[in-house]
Design an enzyme around this catalytic site. Structure first.
Site, PDB file in Angstrom:
ATOM      1  N   HIS A 131       0.834  -1.199   0.000  1.00 42.29           N
ATOM      2  CA  HIS A 131       0.000   0.000   0.000  1.00 42.29           C
ATOM      3  C   HIS A 131       0.869   1.249   0.000  1.00 42.29           C
ATOM      4  O   HIS A 131       2.082   1.180   0.188  1.00 42.29           O
ATOM      5  CB  HIS A 131      -0.937   0.008   1.217  1.00 42.29           C
ATOM      6  CG  HIS A 131      -2.150  -0.839   1.043  1.00 42.29           C
ATOM      7  ND1 HIS A 131      -2.167  -2.181   1.353  1.00 42.29           N
ATOM      8  CD2 HIS A 131      -3.383  -0.550   0.576  1.00 42.29           C
ATOM      9  CE1 HIS A 131      -3.367  -2.677   1.096  1.00 42.29           C
ATOM     10  NE2 HIS A 131      -4.120  -1.706   0.620  1.00 42.29           N
ATOM     11  N   LYS A 135      -0.720   4.899   4.457  1.00 41.08           N
ATOM     12  CA  LYS A 135      -1.605   3.947   5.138  1.00 41.08           C
ATOM     13  C   LYS A 135      -1.084   3.707   6.551  1.00 41.08           C
ATOM     14  O   LYS A 135       0.078   3.334   6.747  1.00 41.08           O
ATOM     15  CB  LYS A 135      -1.702   2.641   4.365  1.00 41.08           C
ATOM     16  CG  LYS A 135      -2.719   1.675   4.966  1.00 41.08           C
ATOM     17  CD  LYS A 135      -3.037   0.528   4.021  1.00 41.08           C
ATOM     18  CE  LYS A 135      -4.047  -0.426   4.638  1.00 41.08           C
ATOM     19  NZ  LYS A 135      -5.326   0.245   4.956  1.00 41.08           N
TER      20      LYS A 135
END
EC number: 1.17.1.8
Length: 233
Positions: A131, A135
């Site tokens: 990600h 995040k």
């Protein structure tokens, strides 16, 4: 439909754009630090906030009689408490670790593959998720969902980010700039490997799924999932 946005980061802004394009109205925008708000002019709430305020946001929407969609991860140790709260207060709640249509199909593939692999002892199972660097939680909620599906159908009993024990699935969580989300399941033996992978190209799929879920859940009561919204599985 009048939508309250709880959390106004990148996902919140993407949801706003799609909702407006689908002729909805944004009735309320709540930043992560704001706890002084009400839902008097809203039909549904969509929560993409941060773990420390997600439960409060969800319960506040339930108290107001507003259906609430949540895609915030990192608070799931309180998930059962939220479900009990929703049911005892006749509320409406839908949580998904990932709202993407493609990911929800991927969940079904993962579940079926784990069933097929359940009687084979030659393979070890690993999960890799990647990600964007913003995040906050690791592993992702999607990776946890994938791991829990495998655990349900195999002899694995847990997942870990650390060096795995024989009964644990290793999750490798990577954070790389400008990566919306990639998840890969690997079954490896000395002879061969079996891999399934989902790669998101943008946040649009997540945001679209959240808006579709909000459209679907309006005027309903109870606890739901994306499987209900998409009628899959």
């Amino acid at each position: 439909m009048k939508i309250a946005l709880l959390g106004y980061g990148k996902m919140g802004k993407s949801i706003e754009t799609i909702a407006l394009n689908r002729n909805h109205t944004i009735s309320l925008i709540v930043s992560d630090s704001n706890s002084d708000y009400d839902f008097s002019n809203s039909d549904v709430a969509i929560d993409f906030s941060i773990p420390s305020v997600a439960v409060s946001n969800i319960k506040k929407a339930i108290d107001a009689g507003i259906p609430v969609i949540s895609g915030t991860t990192g608070w799931l140790e309180q998930y059962q408490d939220v479900l009990d709260y929703c049911n005892s207060n006749n509320g409406t709640f839908l949580y998904a670790s990932n709202f993407s249509l493609g990911v929800n199909i991927f969940f079904e593939l993962n579940k079926r593959l784990s069933e097929l692999m359940s009687n084979t002892s030659e393979y070890t199972t690993e999960i890799e998720e990647i990600h964007h660097t913003q995040k906050l939680d690791a592993p992702s909620g999607t990776a946890i969902t994938l791991a829990e599906q495998i655990i349900e159908n195999t002899e694995y009993t847990n997942w870990t980010l650390d060096e795995p024990k024989p009964n644990e699935i290793h999750i490798e969580a990577k954070r790389i700039e400008n990566v919306p989300g990639t998840h890969e399941i690997s079954y490896n033996s000395e002879i061969d490997s079996i891999n399934i992978k989902h790669t998101a190209h943008s946040r649009q799929g997540f945001a679209m799924g959240a808006v579709i879920a909000a459209e679907w859940i309006k005027d309903k009561k109870g606890v739901f999932s994306m499987k209900d919204v998409l009628n899959i599985g």
